[in-house]
Design an enzyme around this catalytic site. Structure first.
Site, PDB file in Angstrom:
ATOM      1  CD1 TRP A 164      -2.536   1.774   0.498  1.00 41.49           C
ATOM      2  CD2 TRP A 164      -1.991   1.852   2.676  1.00 41.49           C
ATOM      3  NE1 TRP A 164      -3.224   2.815   1.077  1.00 41.49           N
ATOM      4  CE2 TRP A 164      -2.907   2.886   2.408  1.00 41.49           C
ATOM      5  CE3 TRP A 164      -1.518   1.705   3.975  1.00 41.49           C
ATOM      6  CZ2 TRP A 164      -3.354   3.765   3.379  1.00 41.49           C
ATOM      7  CZ3 TRP A 164      -1.959   2.574   4.949  1.00 41.49           C
ATOM      8  CH2 TRP A 164      -2.868   3.596   4.648  1.00 41.49           C
ATOM      9  CE  LYS A 213      -9.880   0.945   4.157  1.00 36.87           C
ATOM     10  NZ  LYS A 213      -9.277   1.557   3.034  1.00 36.87           N
ATOM     11  CG  ASP A 266      -1.714  -2.745   7.946  1.00 36.56           C
ATOM     12  OD1 ASP A 266      -2.705  -2.550   8.663  1.00 36.56           O
ATOM     13  OD2 ASP A 266      -1.437  -2.028   6.958  1.00 36.56           O
TER      14      ASP A 266
HETATM   15  C1  LMR Z   1      -6.721   2.697  -0.176  1.00 35.45           C
HETATM   16  O1  LMR Z   1      -5.780   1.902  -0.178  1.00 35.45           O
HETATM   17  O2  LMR Z   1      -7.159   3.207  -1.215  1.00 35.45           O
HETATM   18  C2  LMR Z   1      -7.390   3.046   1.122  1.00 35.45           C
HETATM   19  O3  LMR Z   1      -6.763   2.391   2.164  1.00 35.45           O
HETATM   20  C3  LMR Z   1      -7.556   4.501   1.345  1.00 35.45           C
HETATM   21  C4  LMR Z   1      -6.275   5.220   1.636  1.00 35.45           C
HETATM   22  O4  LMR Z   1      -6.233   5.975   2.618  1.00 35.45           O
HETATM   23  O5  LMR Z   1      -5.298   5.071   0.900  1.00 35.45           O
END
Ligand code: LMR
Length: 398
Positions: free
Chosen positions: A130, A246, A211
């Site tokens: 991420w 979420k 996480d």
């Molecule tokens: C995402 O990955 O799009 C979500 O977790 C929102 C974010 O804050 O990035």
């Protein structure tokens, strides 16, 4: 002083969100930011949340501070949800939990805790991971490294390469691991792989930072936490960042927690004292409103039942869209190249096309996804799946 600061480009996910909002096209499709969407494209307030919120407001007599660690009932319910009722680390009183402003707050506090304890360690994150993991962990000054995780061209895990890389990490290094519904790939470890990873972490004395932001989006709350529980059973020390953005749809309320596991009770207490001081130095105390709602739901069997039904409905909707998009892509491409979308889990998959194709999908067809081709499957609808599949078929080889 501030004349020296040049303008930065916006965060990739938030920047894409703004571009989508500004696009006047009526056929635009938002596969960008990771929020759940119902069939009308809305990110709903869950019915259980509405009910709990009314009860919380009716019972509230003060807005005074709660506590540095947030609500005790919240923290113990979160521990039970993530680790289960009979987890060995809980039985041995080696766990401590603090409420945090979302999973992001938990990740950042965890990173600061690591830095306070061992500033020279590296944190190994999956490649890819991420996007916000990098600033959340890196801004604390920790060195980040990447371990192979996923082959986007073959649409499969690089598990052997992952283990091989982690086997060479320095003792005491930290490994960030997605608990379930890996963001951005949707590809998770199977039980045997979790076991092999747990053994490697233990043997090489690596510290897992787990996480878990999508618990309940793959199979159910318990099965989605199985990997986290297994690792936390075997290692002496671990950190776990938890998010309710979420699965309770409480995004803007910032509801999360940091679970810390120490090698014994007194180490856990020492870790907790640092966590509380770190939090005090960043945001002082966590926001209460969303956590009060979550606590009310966790403590009330009828509301909890309702939540589990709503969570299952969100999961099913995304699974249905995985099925539909894969079917439509078969129709438009005449091949099975995108069948992998069916078997992945959670909100995301990487379509596996180039940045140029992603740009053409956005500029010519108003279909928005991240530049690495991460799609939020909750943005797919029965009415737009065919349109998306046709655009992908037209652009992917062009
Ligand atoms: C995402 O990955 O799009 C979500 O977790 C929102 C974010 O804050 O990035």
């Amino acid at each position: 002083m501030f004349q020296q600061l040049s303008r930065l480009s916006p965060d990739a996910i938030l920047g894409l969100m703004a571009k989508y909002r500004a696009d006047p096209s009526t056929s635009k499709v938002d596969l960008g930011v990771g929020v759940f969407r119902d069939l009308s494209g809305n990110t709903p307030v869950l019915a259980c949340v509405r009910r709990a919120e009314q009860a919380v407001l009716a019972a509230q007599t003060t807005k005074s501070y709660v506590a540095a660690a947030g609500r005790e009932e919240f923290n113990s319910a979160v521990e039970e949800m993530v680790l289960g009722g009979a987890h060995v680390a809980r039985r041995d009183r080696r766990t401590r939990t603090v409420q945090a402003p979302g999973g992001c707050g938990a990740l950042r506090v965890g990173a600061e805790l690591i830095r306070a304890a061992a500033p020279a360690v590296s944190v190994h994150v999956s490649d890819p991971t991420w996007g916000n993991h990098i600033p959340l962990l890196g801004s604390s000054g920790l060195r980040l490294d990447r371990y192979p995780y996923y082959d986007a061209a073959k649409h499969e895990l690089r598990f052997d390469a992952m283990l091989e890389r982690l086997d060479r990490a320095a003792e005491g290094d930290v490994v960030l691991i997605h608990g379930c519904c890996h963001n951005p790939t949707g590809a998770d470890l199977d039980p045997a792989q979790w076991q092999a990873l747990a053994q490697l972490l233990t043997r090489r004395r690596l510290i897992p930072f787990l996480d878990i932001a999508y618990q309940g989006f793959a199979v159910d709350l318990d099965q989605d936490a199985a990997g986290v529980r297994l690792v936390a059973e075997q290692v002496p020390e671990a950190l776990i960042a938890v998010s309710f953005s979420k699965n309770l749809g409480l995004y803007r309320e910032r509801v999360g927690a940091l679970i810390i596991i120490g090698e014994n009770e007194s180490r856990a207490d020492a870790m907790l004292s640092h966590v509380l001081q770190i939090a005090r130095g960043i945001y002082s105390m966590p926001p209460d409103h969303g956590a009060a709602i979550a606590t009310h739901i966790f403590a009330n069997p009828a509301l909890k039942e309702e939540w589990l039904r709503e969570l299952a409905a969100m999961r099913t909707r995304i699974d249905d869209m995985r099925e539909l998009l894969a079917t439509e892509l078969r129709r438009t491409t005449g091949g099975a190249d995108f069948d992998f979308i069916r078997k992945q889990r959670g909100m995301f998959s990487l379509l596996g096309v180039s940045t140029q194709v992603v740009e053409r999908l956005r500029d010519k067809h108003h279909i928005y996804m991240l530049s690495d081709s991460r799609m939020n499957l909750a943005g797919v609808m029965p009415h737009n799946a065919g349109y998306v599949a046709e655009a992908v078929a037209a652009e992917r080889l062009a």
